[in-house]
Write an enzyme that holds these catalytic residues in place. Structure first.
Site, PDB file in Angstrom:
ATOM      1  CE  LYS A 203      -3.522   2.530   2.622  1.00  0.00           C
ATOM      2  NZ  LYS A 203      -4.406   2.284   3.834  1.00  0.00           N
ATOM      3  CE  LYS A 256      -5.753   1.853  -0.403  1.00  0.00           C
ATOM      4  NZ  LYS A 256      -6.397   2.049   0.850  1.00  0.00           N
TER       5      LYS A 256
HETATM    6  C1  PBG Z   1      -7.471   3.645   5.545  1.00  0.00           C
HETATM    7  C2  PBG Z   1      -7.502   3.378   4.352  1.00  0.00           C
HETATM    8  C3  PBG Z   1      -7.436   4.253   3.294  1.00  0.00           C
HETATM    9  C4  PBG Z   1      -7.791   3.657   2.083  1.00  0.00           C
HETATM   10  C5  PBG Z   1      -8.262   2.250   2.462  1.00  0.00           C
HETATM   11  N1  PBG Z   1      -8.143   2.100   3.912  1.00  0.00           N
HETATM   12  C6  PBG Z   1      -7.137   5.683   3.052  1.00  0.00           C
HETATM   13  C7  PBG Z   1      -5.587   6.006   3.499  1.00  0.00           C
HETATM   14  O1  PBG Z   1      -4.662   5.301   3.805  1.00  0.00           O
HETATM   15  O2  PBG Z   1      -5.268   7.189   3.709  1.00  0.00           O
HETATM   16  C8  PBG Z   1      -7.939   4.067   0.540  1.00  0.00           C
HETATM   17  C9  PBG Z   1      -9.056   3.691  -0.290  1.00  0.00           C
HETATM   18  C10 PBG Z   1      -9.427   4.636  -1.476  1.00  0.00           C
HETATM   19  O3  PBG Z   1      -8.710   5.796  -1.941  1.00  0.00           O
HETATM   20  O4  PBG Z   1     -10.194   4.269  -2.176  1.00  0.00           O
HETATM   21  N2  PBG Z   1      -6.042   3.310   6.104  1.00  0.00           N
END
Ligand code: PBG
Length: 336
Positions: A203, A256
């Site tokens: 991520k 992601k």
């Molecule tokens: C929480 C989380 C996020 C997303 C999924 N879980 C935001 C972030 O990490 O700031 C992003 C999902 C999206 O943008 O569709 N940690």
């Protein structure tokens, strides 16, 4: 005889029937995961203006949305449970609402759905960070530092409560070190061996989460997430995190964002010997990627359905087994 045209590649593109029977990439409704937001304290569902077509649900509107998705063959959901602002201020880590939502959904839909629950602390902390801040330090160069150990303990507690309430799978999205092993261990020690773990392994600290943060009320109050989410110039870090998560017991690894990280998907699925062929790969087409397509279409510069379907096919082609996408129900319609 003149054989100038013996290499006529255009032959295989001639008609829709030919193109379709030669197709190598298929979008399957049962491999699409629809994210949903439910927000505590709402009397009525609310449109999320930052994320066209998506809503902050109440339990009733969420049940209707799930019924609609099921009609089109989408059976997996990724649930984000957002606490009300008042509760967050009063009781930062109270999961009573969360538990009641999960129980209600599983009571209504049972084994007809697979309910993944996102587990992170950023919607719960006042700081908006994905974990607890270290109290006694300003962190490196004034950037708040996260207490990995305390955060992982809370993630385990939250995961356990969610799994006991009926979540079928836990999806930790915090990017703390070693949380996969700790969560797996916690679940196993509580006879929850059968609950799946989908780790947000690769991520990245991305610019493409903006609409989500508006929806989940989870923007960091100060600083950014770069001390825990991956730097997008560090491929090695994504690879080693994915390998570690597999070794620690993850059932699915996630990349992601998806569409601008196809190389990472491809590597984990096909090239990296420790992961290739050894574990399913999920890709999360994040809010900013999805909304970018919406805005393109709204400007009259593309047809949304067609551009969206192309984006799903590209993610599949790169090697994703599962795709998490805000248009899962639409994707299922377009693929049938
Ligand atoms: C929480 C989380 C996020 C997303 C999924 N879980 C935001 C972030 O990490 O700031 C992003 C999902 C999206 O943008 O569709 N940690």
């Amino acid at each position: 005889m003149n054989v100038t045209y013996h290499q006529n590649y255009r032959r295989t593109r001639g008609t829709p029937i030919i193109r379709n029977f030669l197709s190598e990439v298929h979008i399957r409704s049962d491999q699409l995961i629809q994210p949903f937001f439910i927000k505590e304290g709402l009397q009525q569902e609310q449109e999320i203006t930052a994320l066209s077509g998506q809503k902050q649900h109440t339990i009733d509107s969420l049940q209707r949305a799930i019924e609609d998705a099921l009609l089109h063959g989408v059976k997996s959901f990724l649930l984000f449970i957002v606490p009300s602002e008042e509760k967050k201020r009063e009781r930062e880590f109270d999961y009573d609402f969360d538990i009641s939502v999960i129980k209600k959904l599983k009571d209504s839909f049972g084994r007809n759905i697979f309910l993944w629950c996102d587990v992170c602390l950023c919607s719960n902390t006042l700081s908006g960070h994905c974990g607890f801040l270290l109290q006694d330090t300003q962190g490196v160069q004034g950037i708040p530092s996260i207490d990995n150990h305390q955060t992982v303990l809370e993630l385990c507690r939250k995961s356990l409560l969610y799994a006991q309430a009926g979540a079928d799978g836990i999806a930790p999205s915090d990017m703390m070190d070693d949380r996969v092993a700790a969560i797996r261990d916690t679940l196993d020690q509580n006879q929850l061996h059968h609950k799946l773990l989908m780790s947000y392994s690769a991520k990245f600290a991305s610019n493409f989460y903006g609409p989500f943060r508006a929806a989940a009320n989870s923007s960091p109050a100060s600083g950014d997430r770069k001390s825990y989410q991956l730097d997008y110039t560090h491929t090695f870090d994504a690879i080693r995190c994915a390998i570690r998560d597999l070794q620690q017991g993850a059932d699915v690894l996630m990349v992601k964002p998806a569409g601008i990280y196809l190389d990472i998907i491809y590597r984990l699925k096909y090239q990296q010997s420790e992961t290739a062929g050894k574990i399913p790969i999920a890709a999360y087409q994040v809010s900013g990627e999805y909304q970018a397509l919406k805005l393109l279409a709204q400007s009259g510069l593309a047809n949304f359905d067609s551009a969206y379907f192309e984006s799903l096919c590209a993610i599949k082609r790169a090697g994703a087994d599962l795709i998490i996408t805000y248009g899962a129900t639409l994707g299922a319609k377009l693929s049938s």
